[in-house]
Design an enzyme around this catalytic site. Structure first.
Site, PDB file in Angstrom:
ATOM      1  N   LYS A 195       0.519   0.504  -2.683  1.00  0.00           N
ATOM      2  CA  LYS A 195       1.713  -0.250  -3.067  1.00  0.00           C
ATOM      3  C   LYS A 195       1.837  -1.563  -2.297  1.00  0.00           C
ATOM      4  O   LYS A 195       1.433  -1.657  -1.131  1.00  0.00           O
ATOM      5  CB  LYS A 195       2.967   0.602  -2.826  1.00  0.00           C
ATOM      6  N   HIS A 239       6.429  -1.678  -4.340  1.00  0.00           N
ATOM      7  CA  HIS A 239       7.020  -0.541  -3.636  1.00  0.00           C
ATOM      8  C   HIS A 239       8.540  -0.521  -3.771  1.00  0.00           C
ATOM      9  O   HIS A 239       9.139   0.541  -3.969  1.00  0.00           O
ATOM     10  CB  HIS A 239       6.613  -0.598  -2.158  1.00  0.00           C
ATOM     11  N   ASP A 258      -1.653   9.290  -3.035  1.00  0.00           N
ATOM     12  CA  ASP A 258      -0.652   8.226  -3.136  1.00  0.00           C
ATOM     13  C   ASP A 258      -0.337   7.698  -1.736  1.00  0.00           C
ATOM     14  O   ASP A 258       0.227   8.405  -0.909  1.00  0.00           O
ATOM     15  CB  ASP A 258       0.618   8.763  -3.789  1.00  0.00           C
ATOM     16  N   TYR A 315       2.827   2.345   4.581  1.00  0.00           N
ATOM     17  CA  TYR A 315       2.666   3.626   5.264  1.00  0.00           C
ATOM     18  C   TYR A 315       1.801   3.492   6.515  1.00  0.00           C
ATOM     19  O   TYR A 315       1.791   4.387   7.364  1.00  0.00           O
ATOM     20  CB  TYR A 315       2.039   4.678   4.348  1.00  0.00           C
TER      21      TYR A 315
END
Length: 323
Positions: free
Chosen positions: A80, A111, A50, A55
């Site tokens: 996301k 997200h 994930d 990120y």
């Protein structure tokens, strides 16, 4: 070899492993550390990764997949849509696919419901692009073959009621903070009744972020159950999450901890009842994450708790006890 853990079935018919490796490294990026973490996880038997555009490590996640020797089709891969791309959903997906070096993702999530401008400023609640408008663009991705399932993250019942009323496709999952201090009983039941699986991020409460908040992994009941199973408190909370039917995506850079986190325990009904009651202890019914302190006015990424539909006060404390 893939770990012997349960899988759940999404409302699209696709199977999703009940335990995945979460790739938020505490700050955007992570680079080679994130790549090594993912490779260690795949070697330990994880088949669910994930990550997210936000990120900042999609390239390294993709590198880990390619270098692992595990065929892409055996890995369930989630990424996301970031807040500042709500106005360009298709283009953002293409960016993520290019960074990951893959032709498709198994699951693509909004997200957060909040939209930002290109220069990362919150767009006021209710202004375009709304989360419903963004979801309608997400729905179009299913015809491209580049996403297999779509879902949301950080959505409350309040927001989901609007989304389901004004759109055609029911999200496959709702990824939210979820652990014994924040079991989200009402949200979980509401989603399950509509075929939406809950994915629990920070299922261990993100131990590095306590800042004086309760330490879930040091709770006497969690520790006692761990000792009874000759296991770690983390294994106890993750096993609780899976047994109650939620997907869990813990993050750890420690290879031994990574292996432990995918070794689920067979908790008794009595142990489950004990863990189900942890949030009823004084001061324990709350979020354990730091983003509740990002602003002085009690907003989270530009929206109030009321706008988000979260029954919380500043700091992430739940206002009323759930059953």
């Amino acid at each position: 070899m893939a770990a012997n853990i349960p899988s759940f079935t999404l409302n699209t018919g696709y199977k999703i492993p009940s335990v995945g490796i979460g790739c938020w490294m505490g700050a955007p990026g992570g680079g080679e550390i994130a790549a090594k973490m993912c490779k260690d996880a795949l070697e330990a038997g994880y088949r669910h990764i994930d990550t997210a555009y936000g990120y900042g490590n999609e390239e390294y996640v993709g590198k880990a997949i390619r270098e692992s020797g595990v065929p892409r089709e055996e890995i369930f891969l989630t990424t996301k849509l970031p807040n500042h791309h709500h106005h360009k959903v298709k283009e953002s997906l293409e960016e993520s696919l290019a960074k990951l070096g893959v032709d498709y993702v198994d699951l693509y999530l909004i997200h957060w419901p909040q939209a930002y401008t290109e220069d990362n400023k919150p767009i006021p609640y209710g202004q375009s692009p709304t989360y419903v408008e963004t979801w309608k663009e997400m729905e179009k991705l299913l015809d491209t073959g580049k996403v297999r399932s779509i879902g949301v993250s950080n959505f409350s019942i309040k927001l989901l009621e609007v989304l389901l009323r004004e759109s055609d496709i029911v999200p496959a999952t709702n990824q939210v903070e979820c652990h014994p201090c924040l079991p989200s009983v009402d949200l979980k039941l509401w989603c399950e009744e509509r075929g939406i699986l809950i994915t629990a991020y920070s299922p261990l409460g993100r131990p590095g972020e306590y800042d004086g908040k309760p330490s879930l992994l040091q709770d006497p009941d969690v520790v006692s159950i761990a000792q009874a199973h000759n296991a770690t408190p983390g294994q106890v909370t993750l096993s609780w999450g899976v047994k109650r039917g939620t997907i869990v995506i813990p993050k750890s850079e420690n290879p031994e901890r990574i292996r432990q986190n995918i070794e689920l325990l067979d908790l008794t009904d009595e142990e489950m009842a004990t863990l189900n009651a942890i949030h009823l202890k004084p001061g324990m019914h709350r979020s354990l994450l730091r983003y509740h302190q990002y602003s002085d006015d009690g907003t989270v990424l530009g929206w109030t708790y009321e706008q988000l539909g979260w029954n919380m006060t500043k700091g992430g404390l739940v206002c009323a006890l759930e059953p």
